[in-house]
Scaffold this active site. Structure first.
Site, PDB file in Angstrom:
ATOM      1  CE  LYS A   1      -3.421  81.812  -4.879  1.00 12.66           C
ATOM      2  NZ  LYS A   1      -2.778  82.893  -5.643  1.00 12.66           N
TER       3      LYS A   1
HETATM    4  C1  LIG Z   1      -1.729  83.995  -4.928  1.00  6.10           C
HETATM    5  C2  LIG Z   1      -0.782  84.081  -3.797  1.00  6.10           C
HETATM    6  C3  LIG Z   1      -0.621  85.265  -3.056  1.00  6.10           C
HETATM    7  C4  LIG Z   1      -1.266  86.552  -3.441  1.00  6.10           C
HETATM    8  O1  LIG Z   1      -2.649  86.518  -3.469  1.00  6.10           O
HETATM    9  P1  LIG Z   1      -3.441  87.802  -4.012  1.00  6.10           P
HETATM   10  O2  LIG Z   1      -4.845  87.555  -3.560  1.00  6.10           O
HETATM   11  O3  LIG Z   1      -3.292  87.814  -5.498  1.00  6.10           O
HETATM   12  O4  LIG Z   1      -2.854  88.994  -3.373  1.00  6.10           O
HETATM   13  C5  LIG Z   1       0.214  85.240  -1.961  1.00  6.10           C
HETATM   14  N1  LIG Z   1       0.898  84.139  -1.609  1.00  6.10           N
HETATM   15  C6  LIG Z   1       0.787  82.995  -2.307  1.00  6.10           C
HETATM   16  C7  LIG Z   1       1.550  81.782  -1.870  1.00  6.10           C
HETATM   17  C8  LIG Z   1      -0.049  82.929  -3.437  1.00  6.10           C
HETATM   18  O5  LIG Z   1      -0.133  81.791  -4.135  1.00  6.10           O
END
Ligand SMILES: *Cc1c(COP(=O)(O)O)cnc(C)c1O
Length: 385
Positions: free
Chosen positions: A188
């Site tokens: 992210k």
């Molecule tokens: C990355 C992501 C998640 C999960 O995030 P984590 O921190 O890895 O648990 C959930 N929903 C969406 C839309 C994502 O892009």
């Protein structure tokens, strides 16, 4: 570290601000490693100030924050939760863990976000919540979604995993529904390896959110001196990260504006480079409605139906460019078919999932690298012949 980024263009490159190890050392010398120490508190205050949520609580992932949301809303077996099929598995898993049925609704063909016009037709007497996912950090049509939820007495949980630093009509994503969930996963924009946060926007939910996050105990109140011992209050788990992760994250929060700004510069440059591609009809670029300020989480292109995506991906790989596609729609995945239900034919979701290509985007991506990506794509699509 052999980065080798000159020859090979990675899809993602985790950005470090330079202060992470400094703050981790500080946490180490503080001698306070468990969660909810000074760095966690700083991160909470930062999130609350930036998003105007009633309470921010760090978690060890966005997945964990979504699981907390399902517990907080007392989601029970047989309850239905409306969400897009075009999303990451955690959106659905969190509710399926409570026995709920994810009801998959198609996405809009402009933003690839849940089509708010289709939500009402998916509502049944068992519906409890709507989970809009802000794809690529571009907001869902939240005013409409909140109005539908109010009309039908439903809760709204924003999966804002990709939406840190992005806004809808000036409001931070994740701060609009009853609850919001952020991700600080390495892929992210603002990162701590694994990491996330629950944003509590309905202040009445805050006391229980703290309990659920602390193994179902009122330990947070005990530490504030509000009770003289802490006990098991309700079903919960350990959702809080340790201080080392919060220390790392604090270094990222300090630079969150700069990180976002740098990503936006690269995003805008791709957008300019690919304008002529769109004009030739071989692809379409991302569409960002004017009320949405995005955070340049992702640059994707939607190839026209007659283009062979695999050939494009192969050309990228041959040129040492890592590009990826997603998602396998949840309604057509094995678990989605077992636990969920599709509302309508989801034709936009199916079409998008077969045509989307994500381009490399990270802080430090050079103009020369972006040119190489665009030139490779141009050759692959035979635009100069
Ligand atoms: C990355 C992501 C998640 C999960 O995030 P984590 O921190 O890895 O648990 C959930 N929903 C969406 C839309 C994502 O892009």
């Amino acid at each position: 570290m052999d980065t080798n980024k000159d020859r090979h263009i990675p899809f993602n490159w985790p950005n470090m601000t330079g202060k992470e190890l400094h703050y981790i050392a500080e946490a180490h010398f503080n001698g306070r490693l468990a969660g909810d120490g000074p760095f966690t508190k700083r991160c909470h205050t930062w999130l609350e100030t930036r998003t105007q949520c009633a309470k921010a609580l760090l978690t060890h992932s966005c997945t964990a924050a979504l699981e907390m949301a399902a517990l907080l809303l007392d989601i029970e077996p047989g309850d239905e939760v409306i969400m897009p099929s075009y999303t990451f598995v955690s959106t659905a898993n969190a509710f399926v863990l409570r026995g709920a049925v994810p009801v998959f609704v198609d996405v809009r063909d402009d933003t690839l976000n849940i089509d708010e016009q289709l939500i009402e037709s998916a509502i049944t007497p068992r519906t409890r919540a709507i989970v809009p996912v802000h794809y690529a950090g571009v907001a869902c049509e939240m005013d409409t979604i909140m109005a539908i939820a109010a009309r039908h007495g439903l809760k709204v949980v924003e999966d804002a995993a990709q939406g840190v630093m992005a806004t809808y009509k000036g409001r931070a994503l994740g701060s609009i529904g009853d609850l919001g969930a952020y991700s600080f996963h390495e892929t992210k924009n603002v990162i701590s390896g694994e990491g996330g946060s629950l944003l509590v926007n309905d202040p009445q939910l805050t006391p229980r959110a703290e309990i659920i996050r602390e193994k179902g105990t009122d330990r947070s109140r005990f530490f504030r001196g509000e009770v003289d011992k802490y006990t098991w209050q309700e079903v919960g788990s350990s959702f809080l990260p340790g201080e080392l992760m919060a220390a790392f994250l604090w270094a990222q929060f300090e630079e969150a504006d700069k990180i976002t700004q740098q990503r936006i510069v690269s995003w805008n440059r791709y957008h300019a480079l690919l304008e002529s591609f769109e004009a030739k009809g071989v692809l379409r670029r991302p569409i960002v409605p004017s009320e949405c300020q995005h955070n340049a989480h992702m640059y994707y292109v939607l190839l026209s139906p007659e283009v062979n995506r695999q050939a494009v991906l192969d050309d990228f790989r041959r040129n040492d460019i890592a590009s990826v596609f997603h998602y396998v729609p949840l309604h057509s995945s094995p678990a989605g078919q077992k636990y969920g239900r599709a509302q309508g034919d989801l034709s936009v979701t199916d079409s998008v999932s077969e045509r989307l290509v994500r381009l490399p985007l990270w802080v430090g991506l050079t103009e020369a690298q972006q040119d190489k990506v665009a030139n490779t794509l141009s050759r692959s699509l035979k635009l100069n012949e």
